[in-house]
Design a protein around this motif. Structure first.
Motif, PDB file in Angstrom:
ATOM      1  N   LYS A   1      -4.852   2.817  -0.101  1.00 12.62           N
ATOM      2  CA  LYS A   1      -4.703   2.723  -1.567  1.00 12.62           C
ATOM      3  C   LYS A   1      -3.453   1.934  -1.890  1.00 12.62           C
ATOM      4  O   LYS A   1      -2.458   2.052  -1.179  1.00 12.62           O
ATOM      5  CB  LYS A   1      -4.492   4.130  -2.143  1.00 12.62           C
ATOM      6  CG  LYS A   1      -5.715   4.935  -2.349  1.00 12.62           C
ATOM      7  CD  LYS A   1      -5.366   6.036  -3.335  1.00 12.62           C
ATOM      8  CE  LYS A   1      -6.414   7.097  -3.413  1.00 12.62           C
ATOM      9  NZ  LYS A   1      -5.831   8.439  -3.364  1.00 12.62           N
ATOM     10  N   LYS A   2      -3.471   1.184  -3.009  1.00 13.33           N
ATOM     11  CA  LYS A   2      -2.262   0.415  -3.334  1.00 13.33           C
ATOM     12  C   LYS A   2      -1.159   1.360  -3.817  1.00 13.33           C
ATOM     13  O   LYS A   2      -1.448   2.425  -4.376  1.00 13.33           O
ATOM     14  CB  LYS A   2      -2.565  -0.657  -4.387  1.00 13.33           C
ATOM     15  CG  LYS A   2      -2.842  -0.110  -5.750  1.00 13.33           C
ATOM     16  CD  LYS A   2      -2.861  -1.192  -6.817  1.00 13.33           C
ATOM     17  CE  LYS A   2      -3.190  -0.515  -8.145  1.00 13.33           C
ATOM     18  NZ  LYS A   2      -3.242  -1.324  -9.292  1.00 13.33           N
ATOM     19  N   MET A   3       0.076   0.944  -3.567  1.00 20.56           N
ATOM     20  CA  MET A   3       1.206   1.717  -4.083  1.00 20.56           C
ATOM     21  C   MET A   3       1.152   1.637  -5.602  1.00 20.56           C
ATOM     22  O   MET A   3       1.008   0.549  -6.161  1.00 20.56           O
ATOM     23  CB  MET A   3       2.524   1.144  -3.559  1.00 20.56           C
ATOM     24  CG  MET A   3       3.716   2.018  -3.830  1.00 20.56           C
ATOM     25  SD  MET A   3       5.256   1.391  -3.110  1.00 20.56           S
ATOM     26  CE  MET A   3       5.098   1.835  -1.390  1.00 20.56           C
TER      27      MET A   3
ATOM     28  N   THR B   1       5.259   6.550  -2.337  1.00 17.13           N
ATOM     29  CA  THR B   1       5.676   5.511  -3.276  1.00 17.13           C
ATOM     30  C   THR B   1       7.191   5.372  -3.226  1.00 17.13           C
ATOM     31  O   THR B   1       7.920   6.327  -3.507  1.00 17.13           O
ATOM     32  CB  THR B   1       5.250   5.908  -4.718  1.00 17.13           C
ATOM     33  OG1 THR B   1       3.860   6.223  -4.691  1.00 17.13           O
ATOM     34  CG2 THR B   1       5.490   4.782  -5.706  1.00 17.13           C
ATOM     35  N   VAL B   2       7.668   4.188  -2.874  1.00 15.06           N
ATOM     36  CA  VAL B   2       9.119   3.948  -2.830  1.00 15.06           C
ATOM     37  C   VAL B   2       9.530   3.333  -4.164  1.00 15.06           C
ATOM     38  O   VAL B   2       9.059   2.258  -4.526  1.00 15.06           O
ATOM     39  CB  VAL B   2       9.470   2.981  -1.676  1.00 15.06           C
ATOM     40  CG1 VAL B   2      10.953   2.614  -1.700  1.00 15.06           C
ATOM     41  CG2 VAL B   2       9.101   3.607  -0.334  1.00 15.06           C
ATOM     42  N   TYR B   3      10.365   4.038  -4.902  1.00 18.13           N
ATOM     43  CA  TYR B   3      10.833   3.502  -6.186  1.00 18.13           C
ATOM     44  C   TYR B   3      12.056   2.614  -5.968  1.00 18.13           C
ATOM     45  O   TYR B   3      12.863   2.887  -5.072  1.00 18.13           O
ATOM     46  CB  TYR B   3      11.152   4.651  -7.159  1.00 18.13           C
ATOM     47  CG  TYR B   3       9.916   5.456  -7.488  1.00 18.13           C
ATOM     48  CD1 TYR B   3       8.943   4.934  -8.326  1.00 18.13           C
ATOM     49  CD2 TYR B   3       9.700   6.705  -6.900  1.00 18.13           C
ATOM     50  CE1 TYR B   3       7.781   5.632  -8.591  1.00 18.13           C
ATOM     51  CE2 TYR B   3       8.540   7.421  -7.166  1.00 18.13           C
ATOM     52  CZ  TYR B   3       7.588   6.882  -8.010  1.00 18.13           C
ATOM     53  OH  TYR B   3       6.433   7.570  -8.259  1.00 18.13           O
ATOM     54  N   VAL B   4      12.177   1.614  -6.810  1.00 19.80           N
ATOM     55  CA  VAL B   4      13.294   0.672  -6.678  1.00 19.80           C
ATOM     56  C   VAL B   4      14.627   1.418  -6.768  1.00 19.80           C
ATOM     57  O   VAL B   4      15.588   1.073  -6.094  1.00 19.80           O
ATOM     58  CB  VAL B   4      13.205  -0.423  -7.778  1.00 19.80           C
ATOM     59  CG1 VAL B   4      14.385  -1.377  -7.713  1.00 19.80           C
ATOM     60  CG2 VAL B   4      11.895  -1.186  -7.662  1.00 19.80           C
ATOM     61  N   LEU B   5      14.660   2.481  -7.577  1.00 16.95           N
ATOM     62  CA  LEU B   5      15.922   3.192  -7.765  1.00 16.95           C
ATOM     63  C   LEU B   5      16.044   4.457  -6.914  1.00 16.95           C
ATOM     64  O   LEU B   5      16.946   5.259  -7.134  1.00 16.95           O
ATOM     65  CB  LEU B   5      16.108   3.523  -9.254  1.00 16.95           C
ATOM     66  CG  LEU B   5      16.173   2.288 -10.171  1.00 16.95           C
ATOM     67  CD1 LEU B   5      16.239   2.708 -11.640  1.00 16.95           C
ATOM     68  CD2 LEU B   5      17.371   1.393  -9.834  1.00 16.95           C
ATOM     69  N   ASP B   6      15.169   4.627  -5.945  1.00 15.25           N
ATOM     70  CA  ASP B   6      15.311   5.774  -5.030  1.00 15.25           C
ATOM     71  C   ASP B   6      16.643   5.675  -4.274  1.00 15.25           C
ATOM     72  O   ASP B   6      17.084   4.579  -3.915  1.00 15.25           O
ATOM     73  CB  ASP B   6      14.183   5.761  -3.985  1.00 15.25           C
ATOM     74  CG  ASP B   6      12.951   6.538  -4.442  1.00 15.25           C
ATOM     75  OD1 ASP B   6      13.039   7.283  -5.426  1.00 15.25           O
ATOM     76  OD2 ASP B   6      11.884   6.367  -3.799  1.00 15.25           O
TER      77      ASP B   6
ATOM     78  N   LYS C   1      11.016   8.568   3.163  1.00 15.28           N
ATOM     79  CA  LYS C   1       9.651   8.142   2.854  1.00 15.28           C
ATOM     80  C   LYS C   1       9.099   7.230   3.959  1.00 15.28           C
ATOM     81  O   LYS C   1       7.949   7.364   4.355  1.00 15.28           O
ATOM     82  CB  LYS C   1       9.605   7.435   1.497  1.00 15.28           C
ATOM     83  CG  LYS C   1       9.752   8.420   0.327  1.00 15.28           C
ATOM     84  CD  LYS C   1       9.708   7.734  -1.024  1.00 15.28           C
ATOM     85  CE  LYS C   1       9.760   8.781  -2.151  1.00 15.28           C
ATOM     86  NZ  LYS C   1       9.875   8.167  -3.485  1.00 15.28           N
ATOM     87  N   PHE C   2       9.939   6.327   4.461  1.00 16.18           N
ATOM     88  CA  PHE C   2       9.450   5.450   5.538  1.00 16.18           C
ATOM     89  C   PHE C   2       9.255   6.224   6.835  1.00 16.18           C
ATOM     90  O   PHE C   2       8.315   5.981   7.575  1.00 16.18           O
ATOM     91  CB  PHE C   2      10.380   4.253   5.736  1.00 16.18           C
ATOM     92  CG  PHE C   2      10.096   3.155   4.751  1.00 16.18           C
ATOM     93  CD1 PHE C   2       8.914   2.420   4.832  1.00 16.18           C
ATOM     94  CD2 PHE C   2      10.976   2.874   3.726  1.00 16.18           C
ATOM     95  CE1 PHE C   2       8.628   1.418   3.904  1.00 16.18           C
ATOM     96  CE2 PHE C   2      10.702   1.872   2.796  1.00 16.18           C
ATOM     97  CZ  PHE C   2       9.518   1.143   2.880  1.00 16.18           C
TER      98      PHE C   2
ATOM     99  N   MET D   1       0.822  -1.206   0.000  1.00 19.13           N
ATOM    100  CA  MET D   1       0.000   0.000   0.000  1.00 19.13           C
ATOM    101  C   MET D   1       0.865   1.269   0.000  1.00 19.13           C
ATOM    102  O   MET D   1       2.039   1.235   0.384  1.00 19.13           O
ATOM    103  CB  MET D   1      -0.917  -0.005   1.240  1.00 19.13           C
ATOM    104  CG  MET D   1      -1.703  -1.301   1.419  1.00 19.13           C
ATOM    105  SD  MET D   1      -2.655  -1.787  -0.038  1.00 19.13           S
ATOM    106  CE  MET D   1      -4.158  -0.880   0.257  1.00 19.13           C
ATOM    107  N   ASP D   2       0.228   2.369  -0.408  1.00 17.39           N
ATOM    108  CA  ASP D   2       0.888   3.676  -0.423  1.00 17.39           C
ATOM    109  C   ASP D   2       1.231   4.074   1.020  1.00 17.39           C
ATOM    110  O   ASP D   2       0.401   3.926   1.916  1.00 17.39           O
ATOM    111  CB  ASP D   2      -0.097   4.688  -1.039  1.00 17.39           C
ATOM    112  CG  ASP D   2       0.526   6.032  -1.294  1.00 17.39           C
ATOM    113  OD1 ASP D   2       0.741   6.361  -2.468  1.00 17.39           O
ATOM    114  OD2 ASP D   2       0.779   6.780  -0.311  1.00 17.39           O
TER     115      ASP D   2
END
Ligand code: TYM
Length: 336
Positions: free
Chosen positions: A194-196, A206-211, A219-220, A187-188
Motif C-alpha cells: 500500500k502507498k504511504m 508512515t514516516v512523517y517529515v517532522l517525526d 519505524k525503519f 510504500m507503507d
C-alpha cells in the motif's frame, strides 16, 4: 515553461509527499516560473474540522518554506484566496463527463470506505484539480504516481474545452505530468503493498517529515521485509524494494547504486542505512520549520502576496474562458 502543483493541507506530511512531490517543487522553482497551491478547498471534500484546517494550513506553509520553497522564486498561495479556481471548476463541468468522474479510482475508493456523508465535492474533486492547473495555463505538473489519473482527466478536459470553445485556438494549455523516476510511489513500511498515506496507511508504517529522529529510527527498524536475504529489488520483495528506493531517493542516486553498495549486506544493515540517511535528510527541514511556524503573521503575508500574483494570471485565463463560453458581460472592445 510554467510549473504548477497543489498539495492538501490535511494531516502531517510524510516521506512519500516529501520525496514524490515537495523535492520536485523545490527543484521546479529553479527551472521555470513556478506556482504552488495549498488546496484548502479540496480538503473540504472529506469530513474535517474547520479550526484544524486553518492550523494545518499554516503547518504546511511553514513546511514548504522549510523544505526550500522561496517566495521570491515561486508563487506560494492558498487556493480559496483565488476565486478563479472555483469559477473555472464550474465552467469546466460543461465539458466533463459524469461517468468518467464516477469511475475515478479516488472517488471509488473514498466513497466506498467512507461511513459519513459522501459529498458531491468528492465527485467533483478532479474538476477542481483540473481548474487549478488550467487556470494558469501551466505546462508541467510535478506529482507522485497516485495523481496520474487526475492528470489524464485534466488533459482531456483541456482538449475538450479547446475543441468545443477554442475555435482552433489552444485557449487552455494541455499540461504534462512530471512524475519522478525514483520515489514516485513510496510504500507503507508496515504494508509495502500500500502507498504511504496519511489516510489509508498505518501509523507505524508512515514516516512523517517532522517525526523525531528516534521515532524515524524505530519505524525503519520495524519495517516489514520479505523472505530471502538479498538486498535487491524484485516484485516479490516489496518491502526491501521500497527501502532501496527510499535510500536511493534521499541520496539522489539510482537504486542500482544502492543495490551494488549493499550487495551481501543483511536486511538489518539496509534498514539502519535508510534510517540514518532519512534522519540526516529531514533534520534541517525540521529545524527550519520550528523557526518559521511560530510567526503566523509572516506566513499569512507570504500567502496573501502569492494569491495576489496568482490572481493576475488566473484572471486573464478566466477572461478568455468566459468570452469563449459566452457567459457574463462581453469584454469591452470585442466585436459582437
Ligand atoms: P496530496 O496532498 O495527497 O499529495 C501531495 C503530493 O504528494 C504525492 N504523494 C506521494 N508521492 C510518492 N509516494 C507517496 N506515497 C505519495 N503520497 C502522496 C502526491 O502524488 C502529490 O503530488 N489531488 C492532489 C492535490 C492537488 C493537485 C492539484 C496536485 C490539488 N490540485 C493540481 C497537482 C495539481 C492531492 O491530493 O495531493
Amino acid at each position: 515553461m510554467r510549473i504548477f502543483s497543489g498539495i492538501q493541507p490535511t494531516g502531517s506530511k510524510h516521506l512519500g509527499n516529501y520525496i514524490g512531490a515537495i523535492t520536485q517543487y523545490v527543484a521546479g522553482q529553479e527551472r521555470g516560473e513556478a506556482l504552488f497551491c495549498i488546496v484548502d478547498l479540496h480538503a473540504t471534500t472529506m469530513p474535517y474540522d474547520p479550526v484544524e484546517l486553518r492550523r494545518s494550513l499554516y503547518d504546511l506553509t511553514a513546511l514548504l518554506l522549510a523544505a526550500g520553497l522561496d517566495p521570491k522564486r515561486c508563487i506560494l498561495f492558498r487556493q480559496a484566496d483565488v476565486m478563479e479556481h472555483t469559477e473555472l471548476c464550474w465552467l469546466l463541468c460543461s465539458v466533463t463527463e459524469l461517468g468518467r468522474l464516477q469511475r475515478m479510482h479516488q472517488f471509488r475508493d473514498k466513497s466506498t470506505t467512507q461511513r459519513e456523508l459522501v459529498s458531491a465535492g468528492l465527485l467533483f474533486y478532479p474538476v477542481l484539480q483540473a481548474a487549478d492547473v488550467l487556470a494558469y495555463r501551466a505546462t508541467e505538473v510535478p506529482v507522485g504516481e497516485d495523481q496520474r489519473e487526475h492528470l489524464e482527466l485534466m488533459r482531456d478536459v483541456a482538449r475538450r474545452f479547446n475543441a468545443r470553445f477554442g475555435g482552433g485556438d489552444e485557449v487552455l494549455v494541455v499540461p504534462e505530468h512530471r512524475i519522478p523516476e525514483v520515489g514516485a510511489r513510496i510504500m507503507d513500511l508496515q504494508d509495502p503493498t500500500k502507498k504511504m498515506s496519511t489516510t489509508g496507511g498505518s501509523e507505524q508504517g508512515t514516516v512523517y517529515v517532522l517525526d523525531e529522529p528516534k521515532v524515524i529510527e524505530k519505524k525503519f527498524k520495524s519495517a516489514v521485509t520479505d523472505s530471502g536475504s538479498e538486498v535487491r529489488r524484485a516484485p516479490e520483495k516489496p518491502g526491501v524494494s521500497n527501502l532501496i528506493e527510499i535510500l536511493a531517493a534521499v541520496r539522489g542516486v539510482a537504486p542500482e547504486a544502492v543495490e551494488g553498495e549493499l550487495a551481501g549486506a543483511r536486511y538489518g544493515e539496509l534498514k539502519a542505512a535508510v534510517a540514518a540517511a532519512v534522519i540526516d535528510y529531514l533534520r534541517p527541514v525540521a529545524e527550519r520549520y520550528g523557526d518559521l511556524r511560530s510567526d503566523e503573521a509572516a506566513l499569512e503575508s507570504i500567502l496573501a502576496d502569492g494569491a495576489e500574483r496568482a490572481r493576475k494570471i488566473a484572471g486573464e485565463t478566466l477572461g478568455d474562458v468566459r468570452e469563449r463560453m459566452g457567459v457574463g458581460a462581453r469584454r469591452a472592445g470585442r466585436p459582437s
